[in-house]
Design a protein around this motif. Structure first.
Motif: not given
Length: 249
Positions: A143-145, A184-187, A152-153, A158-159
């Motif tokens: 959404a940022v970069q 920015a990581a796998m939870i 897709g996501f 971003a919206a």
């Protein structure tokens, strides 16, 4: 009457950690997701830890169901003080921009943009009337970069991120806080992590040159608690160095 947090998209990763962290501070918890069996398991787990919680099965991809959902939570708990929205499941994946179509964007938009807008819109009046409340939303790094092959996501989140920034500014001085947590990581422990674990590349991915490793959901839940209590920024990123340089709180 103790405060209430509604965790929308509650699962075994971030959702239950947020519920536990706020529950530790005396919050009662409304858990919302599609699968009643999983929700009931989480309710029982939280009860063992002394956290009062209740399950509200709902399809968050249908914005039209929001009024009934919010009414059900209010009927059970009497109020809603915080909403945390983060419904990312293991069955969702990125789409390359060159293969993206309207149908894919429409489905993602309903879940990740239209429904949270309706949820926040539904709870804002009671929060502004009390002069206290918080609207929290989880977004991903795309959404940022923007990055090749990982679309897709990104456009939809971003919206949503744009909406949160605007909402944050409009709510200044009302006592109601709006913020977004960019991850920015796998939870670990999440459905996504369970699905990705089948791949040898799951332990460490590469997003446009950014090495993305695992994060424990308790760490992210702590970010949310800090955002809620401090209310000094519109966005928190994990890892912290991803915070946009033009962040305006």
């Amino acid at each position: 009457m103790s405060k209430v947090i509604a965790v929308l998209g509650a699962g075994t990763g971030l959702g239950v950690s947020v519920a536990r962290r706020f529950g530790k501070e005396g919050f009662r918890v409304a858990l919302v997701a599609r699968r009643k069996d999983r929700l009931d398991t989480l309710v029982a787990r939280l009860a063992e830890e002394g956290v009062e919680a209740a399950a509200f099965p709902a399809d968050l991809s249908d914005p039209a169901r929001v009024p009934a959902l919010v009414a059900a939570v209010r009927d059970r708990f009497g109020r809603i003080d915080v909403v945390e929205y983060g419904p990312i499941g293991g069955d969702q994946s990125f789409t390359p921009a060159a293969r993206l179509d309207a149908a894919t964007l429409e489905g993602l938009s309903r879940l990740l943009l239209l429904t949270p807008v309706e949820v926040f819109r539904a709870v804002l009046p009671e929060m502004t009337e009390r002069g206290d409340g918080a609207l929290l939303m989880t977004t991903g790094y795309s959404a940022v970069q923007p990055m090749p092959h990982l679309s897709g996501f990104g456009p939809v989140m971003a919206a949503a991120r744009n909406y949160l920034y605007s909402l944050h500014g409009e709510l200044a001085g009302t006592g109601v806080y709006a913020g977004t947590l960019t991850v920015a990581a796998m939870i670990t422990g999440s459905e996504q992590a369970e699905t990705a674990a089948e791949s040898a590349a799951a332990a460490e991915a590469d997003f446009g040159g950014l090495a993305v490793t695992a994060v424990h959901p308790d760490e992210l839940a702590e970010h949310y608690w800090d955002m809620y209590t401090r209310r000094d920024r519109v966005e928190q990123a994990h890892p912290a160095e991803l915070t946009p340089r033009d962040d305006r709180s």
